[in-house]
Design a protein around this motif. Sequence first.
Motif, PDB file in Angstrom:
ATOM      1  N   CYS A 299     156.666 -32.158   4.519  1.00  0.00           N
ATOM      2  CA  CYS A 299     156.449 -31.900   5.941  1.00  0.00           C
ATOM      3  C   CYS A 299     155.611 -33.021   6.547  1.00  0.00           C
ATOM      4  O   CYS A 299     154.564 -33.390   6.002  1.00  0.00           O
ATOM      5  N   PHE A 300     156.102 -33.556   7.653  1.00  0.00           N
ATOM      6  CA  PHE A 300     155.377 -34.571   8.412  1.00  0.00           C
ATOM      7  C   PHE A 300     154.882 -33.909   9.702  1.00  0.00           C
ATOM      8  O   PHE A 300     155.690 -33.472  10.532  1.00  0.00           O
ATOM      9  N   ARG A 301     153.578 -33.823   9.830  1.00  0.00           N
ATOM     10  CA  ARG A 301     153.009 -33.130  10.988  1.00  0.00           C
ATOM     11  C   ARG A 301     153.275 -33.873  12.294  1.00  0.00           C
ATOM     12  O   ARG A 301     153.426 -35.081  12.322  1.00  0.00           O
ATOM     13  N   PHE A 302     153.380 -33.086  13.367  1.00  0.00           N
ATOM     14  CA  PHE A 302     153.440 -33.551  14.758  1.00  0.00           C
ATOM     15  C   PHE A 302     154.826 -34.045  15.201  1.00  0.00           C
ATOM     16  O   PHE A 302     154.960 -34.523  16.329  1.00  0.00           O
ATOM     17  N   ILE A 303     155.847 -33.917  14.358  1.00  0.00           N
ATOM     18  CA  ILE A 303     157.193 -34.339  14.766  1.00  0.00           C
ATOM     19  C   ILE A 303     158.221 -33.322  14.283  1.00  0.00           C
ATOM     20  O   ILE A 303     157.922 -32.448  13.463  1.00  0.00           O
ATOM     21  N   GLU A 304     159.443 -33.447  14.798  1.00  0.00           N
ATOM     22  CA  GLU A 304     160.528 -32.532  14.462  1.00  0.00           C
ATOM     23  C   GLU A 304     161.405 -33.125  13.353  1.00  0.00           C
ATOM     24  O   GLU A 304     161.702 -34.322  13.342  1.00  0.00           O
ATOM     25  N   GLY A 305     161.833 -32.252  12.428  1.00  0.00           N
ATOM     26  CA  GLY A 305     162.683 -32.696  11.340  1.00  0.00           C
ATOM     27  C   GLY A 305     163.992 -33.284  11.809  1.00  0.00           C
ATOM     28  O   GLY A 305     164.501 -34.259  11.236  1.00  0.00           O
ATOM     29  N   GLU A 306     164.557 -32.715  12.876  1.00  0.00           N
ATOM     30  CA  GLU A 306     165.847 -33.196  13.375  1.00  0.00           C
ATOM     31  C   GLU A 306     165.760 -34.653  13.845  1.00  0.00           C
ATOM     32  O   GLU A 306     166.688 -35.436  13.645  1.00  0.00           O
ATOM     33  N   SER A 307     164.641 -35.003  14.464  1.00  0.00           N
ATOM     34  CA  SER A 307     164.484 -36.385  14.926  1.00  0.00           C
ATOM     35  C   SER A 307     164.350 -37.338  13.744  1.00  0.00           C
ATOM     36  O   SER A 307     164.823 -38.485  13.810  1.00  0.00           O
ATOM     37  N   ASP A 368     160.540 -47.677   2.174  1.00  0.00           N
ATOM     38  CA  ASP A 368     160.313 -48.724   3.176  1.00  0.00           C
ATOM     39  C   ASP A 368     160.713 -48.267   4.576  1.00  0.00           C
ATOM     40  O   ASP A 368     160.142 -48.734   5.574  1.00  0.00           O
ATOM     41  N   THR A 369     161.669 -47.355   4.650  1.00  0.00           N
ATOM     42  CA  THR A 369     162.257 -46.961   5.926  1.00  0.00           C
ATOM     43  C   THR A 369     161.520 -45.805   6.599  1.00  0.00           C
ATOM     44  O   THR A 369     161.369 -45.787   7.831  1.00  0.00           O
ATOM     45  N   VAL A 370     161.072 -44.823   5.814  1.00  0.00           N
ATOM     46  CA  VAL A 370     160.502 -43.608   6.393  1.00  0.00           C
ATOM     47  C   VAL A 370     159.187 -43.843   7.142  1.00  0.00           C
ATOM     48  O   VAL A 370     159.036 -43.363   8.286  1.00  0.00           O
ATOM     49  N   PRO A 371     158.194 -44.550   6.585  1.00  0.00           N
ATOM     50  CA  PRO A 371     156.915 -44.667   7.293  1.00  0.00           C
ATOM     51  C   PRO A 371     157.007 -45.204   8.704  1.00  0.00           C
ATOM     52  O   PRO A 371     156.392 -44.620   9.630  1.00  0.00           O
ATOM     53  N   PRO A 372     157.733 -46.296   8.971  1.00  0.00           N
ATOM     54  CA  PRO A 372     157.823 -46.755  10.374  1.00  0.00           C
ATOM     55  C   PRO A 372     158.539 -45.759  11.285  1.00  0.00           C
ATOM     56  O   PRO A 372     158.223 -45.688  12.484  1.00  0.00           O
ATOM     57  N   ILE A 373     159.478 -44.996  10.733  1.00  0.00           N
ATOM     58  CA  ILE A 373     160.141 -43.961  11.530  1.00  0.00           C
ATOM     59  C   ILE A 373     159.137 -42.887  11.932  1.00  0.00           C
ATOM     60  O   ILE A 373     159.084 -42.466  13.098  1.00  0.00           O
ATOM     61  N   ILE A 374     158.335 -42.454  10.972  1.00  0.00           N
ATOM     62  CA  ILE A 374     157.320 -41.428  11.258  1.00  0.00           C
ATOM     63  C   ILE A 374     156.327 -41.937  12.294  1.00  0.00           C
ATOM     64  O   ILE A 374     155.961 -41.219  13.249  1.00  0.00           O
ATOM     65  N   ARG A 378     155.888 -40.234  15.964  1.00  0.00           N
ATOM     66  CA  ARG A 378     154.582 -39.670  16.334  1.00  0.00           C
ATOM     67  C   ARG A 378     154.054 -40.300  17.618  1.00  0.00           C
ATOM     68  O   ARG A 378     153.428 -39.613  18.441  1.00  0.00           O
ATOM     69  N   ASN A 379     154.301 -41.567  17.788  1.00  0.00           N
ATOM     70  CA  ASN A 379     153.829 -42.228  19.014  1.00  0.00           C
ATOM     71  C   ASN A 379     154.517 -41.686  20.260  1.00  0.00           C
ATOM     72  O   ASN A 379     154.008 -41.861  21.375  1.00  0.00           O
ATOM     73  N   MET A 380     155.649 -41.033  20.094  1.00  0.00           N
ATOM     74  CA  MET A 380     156.356 -40.418  21.220  1.00  0.00           C
ATOM     75  C   MET A 380     156.067 -38.918  21.329  1.00  0.00           C
ATOM     76  O   MET A 380     156.567 -38.263  22.233  1.00  0.00           O
ATOM     77  N   SER A 381     155.258 -38.391  20.417  1.00  0.00           N
ATOM     78  CA  SER A 381     155.046 -36.940  20.342  1.00  0.00           C
ATOM     79  C   SER A 381     153.805 -36.500  21.112  1.00  0.00           C
ATOM     80  O   SER A 381     152.701 -37.018  20.870  1.00  0.00           O
ATOM     81  N   PRO A 382     153.945 -35.540  22.038  1.00  0.00           N
ATOM     82  CA  PRO A 382     152.772 -34.985  22.733  1.00  0.00           C
ATOM     83  C   PRO A 382     151.801 -34.310  21.755  1.00  0.00           C
ATOM     84  O   PRO A 382     150.589 -34.326  21.989  1.00  0.00           O
ATOM     85  N   LEU A 383     152.323 -33.737  20.684  1.00  0.00           N
ATOM     86  CA  LEU A 383     151.461 -33.098  19.686  1.00  0.00           C
ATOM     87  C   LEU A 383     150.551 -34.116  19.014  1.00  0.00           C
ATOM     88  O   LEU A 383     149.372 -33.857  18.780  1.00  0.00           O
ATOM     89  N   TRP A 384     151.108 -35.263  18.697  1.00  0.00           N
ATOM     90  CA  TRP A 384     150.315 -36.335  18.089  1.00  0.00           C
ATOM     91  C   TRP A 384     149.272 -36.859  19.074  1.00  0.00           C
ATOM     92  O   TRP A 384     148.110 -37.103  18.698  1.00  0.00           O
ATOM     93  N   ASP A 385     149.669 -36.987  20.329  1.00  0.00           N
ATOM     94  CA  ASP A 385     148.744 -37.453  21.355  1.00  0.00           C
ATOM     95  C   ASP A 385     147.584 -36.489  21.534  1.00  0.00           C
ATOM     96  O   ASP A 385     146.420 -36.898  21.602  1.00  0.00           O
ATOM     97  N   ASP A 386     147.895 -35.185  21.555  1.00  0.00           N
ATOM     98  CA  ASP A 386     146.832 -34.179  21.682  1.00  0.00           C
ATOM     99  C   ASP A 386     145.914 -34.214  20.468  1.00  0.00           C
ATOM    100  O   ASP A 386     144.690 -34.065  20.582  1.00  0.00           O
TER     101      ASP A 386
END
Length: 393
Positions: A299-307, A368-374, A378-386
């Motif tokens: 589970c990666f907090r603050f984002i949606e699995g579908e994205s 190599d691919t997953v971390p930059p995606i996360i 997150r930078n687009m997520s209001p949850l992460w911003d809050d």
Amino acid sequence: MKNVYMDYSATTYVKPEVLEEMMPYFTEKFGNPSSFYGISRITKMAIDEARERVAKALNCGMDEVYFTGGGSEADNWAIKGIASAHKNKGNHIITTKIEHHAVLHTCMYLEKNGYDVTYLDVNDEGFINLEDLKNAITDKTILVSIMFANNEIGTIQPIKEIGEICKERNVYFHTDAVQAVGNVPVDVKEMNIDMLSLAGHKIYGPKGIGVLYIKKGIKIDNLIHGGAQEKSRRAGTENIAGIVGLGKAIELACDNLDEHMKNMTYLRDKLIDGLLKVPYTKLNGPRGDERLPGNSNICFRFIEGESILLSLDFEGICASSGSACTSGSLDPSHVLLAIGLPHEIAHGSLRLTLGAGSTVEDVDYVLDTVPPIIERLRNMSPLWDDFLKKGEK
């Protein structure tokens, strides 16, 4: 861009050796096994050989192996068949909250028709409490159905101990072993299993074919009527090519099991350890030998699995956020909710499952691919911003 398949829990490819054995039964060896001429005897012998291969893999008798249209049919048959055949003894069934929907929805159907079902809780790693099971069994209990290994978080239940409890209490024990067969050792005698479901397409065999093991002497009603096939227990002209393919696939899986487990465990741990380096992540399910060798669920907090899935697909990576049977649902996984995750965290799950085609290079590409995606999501997520504004830990 690489093409990396990491959804082996959803389905596997058909191995070339399997397809090679199947091919003649689509063309020249097409006789109906219920007929009496030569080409029909050939197909009957092919079914018998496949049945023998399955029996050897499960450590059971050939007369205890019944071919079905897949794992879901096998689950339905086991549960509905026992419920119908033993309704005079009782109407109580025990299962868990993290079963595949083929079991859960079947139990819900029976609840609507007068049966009482207990859904056992699991702990935060997905294990049942054996004392809870013991306490749930009553004199009305006719069946316990608990999956061997979970398709989402990889938890392997203490099957032998569950079987012993059921045997002591004179209750039938069915296990959905669709994810377990071909990935971990399975022995129906040693583990006190009365009925077991498996599916061909999870072990590099074809789709649309499965097995229900039924221990000799068990009284169970038929699910499908209309013919004398499968010793008059499962009507319908046999899927000969599918049966042949399943037989070959399970033979290959068992012959190579130790090496497969070793390779998958190494790749799994490398993948999990790498993904957990991403901040604010959580592994779902246990570590070590109590987890399926090829399963990872993070589970990666603050984002949606579908994205995450859409972004991975753009990079050529096939993954899932849970069971393939519920991929169209917007609700979080019932398995993740059952292990105690709140909705907002459960929504950010990613399941990556490995198989025979997986390589170290595949794992490295994913890491190599997953971390930059996360980071980007997150930078687009209001949850992460809050979260950042509040300075929470």
